[in-house]
Design a protein around this motif. Structure first.
Motif, PDB file in Angstrom:
ATOM      1  N   ARG A   1       0.854  -1.185   0.000  1.00  0.00           N
ATOM      2  CA  ARG A   1       0.000   0.000   0.000  1.00  0.00           C
ATOM      3  C   ARG A   1       0.890   1.234   0.000  1.00  0.00           C
ATOM      4  O   ARG A   1       1.740   1.381   0.887  1.00  0.00           O
ATOM      5  CB  ARG A   1      -0.934   0.020   1.213  1.00  0.00           C
TER       6      ARG A   1
ATOM      7  N   ARG B   1      -4.117  -8.447  -1.518  1.00  0.00           N
ATOM      8  CA  ARG B   1      -3.885  -7.284  -2.390  1.00  0.00           C
ATOM      9  C   ARG B   1      -4.779  -6.135  -1.916  1.00  0.00           C
ATOM     10  O   ARG B   1      -5.956  -6.348  -1.609  1.00  0.00           O
ATOM     11  CB  ARG B   1      -4.213  -7.607  -3.861  1.00  0.00           C
ATOM     12  N   TRP B   2      -4.223  -4.935  -1.873  1.00  0.00           N
ATOM     13  CA  TRP B   2      -4.991  -3.746  -1.516  1.00  0.00           C
ATOM     14  C   TRP B   2      -5.474  -3.096  -2.804  1.00  0.00           C
ATOM     15  O   TRP B   2      -4.682  -2.719  -3.654  1.00  0.00           O
ATOM     16  CB  TRP B   2      -4.134  -2.779  -0.721  1.00  0.00           C
ATOM     17  N   TYR B   3      -6.804  -2.996  -2.961  1.00  0.00           N
ATOM     18  CA  TYR B   3      -7.357  -2.458  -4.206  1.00  0.00           C
ATOM     19  C   TYR B   3      -8.686  -1.765  -3.912  1.00  0.00           C
ATOM     20  O   TYR B   3      -9.558  -2.337  -3.263  1.00  0.00           O
ATOM     21  CB  TYR B   3      -7.574  -3.588  -5.221  1.00  0.00           C
ATOM     22  N   ARG B   4      -8.788  -0.526  -4.352  1.00  0.00           N
ATOM     23  CA  ARG B   4     -10.012   0.271  -4.185  1.00  0.00           C
ATOM     24  C   ARG B   4     -10.497   0.287  -2.739  1.00  0.00           C
ATOM     25  O   ARG B   4     -11.685   0.123  -2.449  1.00  0.00           O
ATOM     26  CB  ARG B   4     -11.108  -0.228  -5.120  1.00  0.00           C
TER      27      ARG B   4
ATOM     28  N   PHE C   1      -5.499  -7.164 -10.281  1.00  0.00           N
ATOM     29  CA  PHE C   1      -6.715  -6.405 -10.554  1.00  0.00           C
ATOM     30  C   PHE C   1      -6.516  -5.499 -11.763  1.00  0.00           C
ATOM     31  O   PHE C   1      -5.419  -4.997 -12.027  1.00  0.00           O
ATOM     32  CB  PHE C   1      -7.100  -5.557  -9.339  1.00  0.00           C
ATOM     33  N   TRP C   2      -7.623  -5.291 -12.471  1.00  0.00           N
ATOM     34  CA  TRP C   2      -7.648  -4.354 -13.574  1.00  0.00           C
ATOM     35  C   TRP C   2      -9.076  -3.854 -13.757  1.00  0.00           C
ATOM     36  O   TRP C   2      -9.976  -4.641 -14.050  1.00  0.00           O
ATOM     37  CB  TRP C   2      -7.147  -4.992 -14.873  1.00  0.00           C
TER      38      TRP C   2
END
Length: 353
Positions: A167, A216-219, A257-258
């Motif tokens: 992050r 995973r850190w996402y959004r 992620f995408w």
């Protein structure tokens, strides 16, 4: 679709719209399989068919890329590859050509997830020593952090620390199969002993997980695989509970992620003690399906598997990591066996004496 030297019994079977999805998203994919010791780069040929390019790298696990650099862990080394092509350039039709530039010898420390931090150094999960580490010019590794429940560094794989979520350019969270502090103690807690740990505070933010992987850190969410139950989801930071978004018919490892999509890796569980007695097999039996190997694209809004790439053949039944290469159509990499690495030369910016 396969390379000429790939055994005939190894088959890559995409869903009907998988190549179109890659084209629409303007991305390529990469994944590793430690079982076969391969790095695979997936893109599109000029006619729209899949391009599958592979290189042999012994026991390759963790993978990181920003589409210009590529870093991965192998049996006893960390390798960094660099793209040698400029904008608009191609090499044998490929628009990315990754060449190995730097290697660090770590020894067989069973390095799992890895990333490049904000300072440009590799940070990796040193599973054998139950810690986060970085490379060293004089030693096998330099320790950076260890979970609060690990009393000392020892080559004992005490908790099976495996996953790393970054992050803002720093390690944010890790996953472990258990909180045990004895050699291979995790093997007795595979079904519900897993946890996620906040690196900065040392706080355990989620418990009761089953062999978690690939945080995973996402959004604004901490996503991960609850691999022992075959579930992809996220941690509710308020309650510390895991929220399942999708069940996938395989042992989940590798996550990228995408946009509104997650790309996850699926493996067939090994027929050994480490994978026995898990909820995953119970769920597969209930659904009447077998475990699959390959990649699956999950719609984050609906939790549906909208595209996939299945891999059939005994040569590859287990994947480890997966990464997205944005803005890339057809990637390749140079290996160490052929003469190609001797002839592909590039010149850097001039330096002062």
């Amino acid at each position: 679709m396969s390379q000429p030297d790939t055994p005939a019994r190894l088959e890559f079977a995409p869903s009907r719209q998988f190549p179109n999805w890659l084209a629409e998203q303007h991305i390529a994919l990469a994944f590793t399989t430690y079982q076969a010791g391969k790095l695979f780069l997936i893109g599109l040929q000029p006619d729209g068919r899949l391009s599958l390019f592979e290189r042999t790298l012994n026991r390759c696990l963790g993978l990181w890329t920003d589409a210009q650099s590529l870093c991965l862990g192998t049996l006893y080394q960390i390798w960094r590859f660099e793209n040698v092509l400029g904008d608009g350039e191609t090499h044998q039709g490929y628009d990315r050509c990754f060449v190995p530039r730097v290697g660090w010898v770590t020894g067989d420390i069973d390095a799992h997830d890895l990333a490049i931090d904000a300072t440009g150094r590799p940070v990796f999960v040193n599973t054998l020593f139950s810690c986060l580490a970085t490379v060293s010019p004089t030693h096998s590794f330099a320790p950076l952090w260890q979970p609060p429940f690990i009393s000392r560094l020892a080559a004992e794989d005490r908790c099976h620390l495996n996953g790393l979520a970054m992050r803002d350019g720093k390690p944010g969270w890790v996953t472990a199969v258990s909180r045990t502090d004895v050699g291979e103690g995790w093997r007795e807690h595979r079904r519900t002993g897993g946890c996620a740990v906040d690196v900065a505070s040392g706080e355990v933010v989620a418990v009761g997980l089953s062999m978690p992987h690939s945080p995973r850190w996402y959004r604004g969410k901490l996503w991960l695989h609850n691999s022992g139950s075959g579930e992809f989801g996220y941690v509710d930071t308020e309650s510390g509970k895991f929220v399942s978004v999708a069940f996938c018919p395989g042992y989940l490892r590798g996550l990228a992620f995408w946009g509104d999509f997650a790309v996850a890796g699926l493996s067939k569980p090994r027929r050994d003690r480490a994978f026995s007695g898990l909820q995953l097999q119970e769920r597969l039996d209930k659904e009447g399906v077998g475990a699959r190997c390959g990649l699956v694209v999950i719609d984050l809004k609906r939790g549906d598997a909208v595209h996939w790439l299945r891999i059939e053949g005994e040569m590859i039944e287990e994947l480890y990591d997966v990464a997205v290469l944005p803005g890339v159509r057809q990637p390749m990499a140079i290996g160490f066996v052929s003469d190609e690495i001797r002839r592909l030369l590039s010149v850097g910016e001039p330096q002062s004496l």
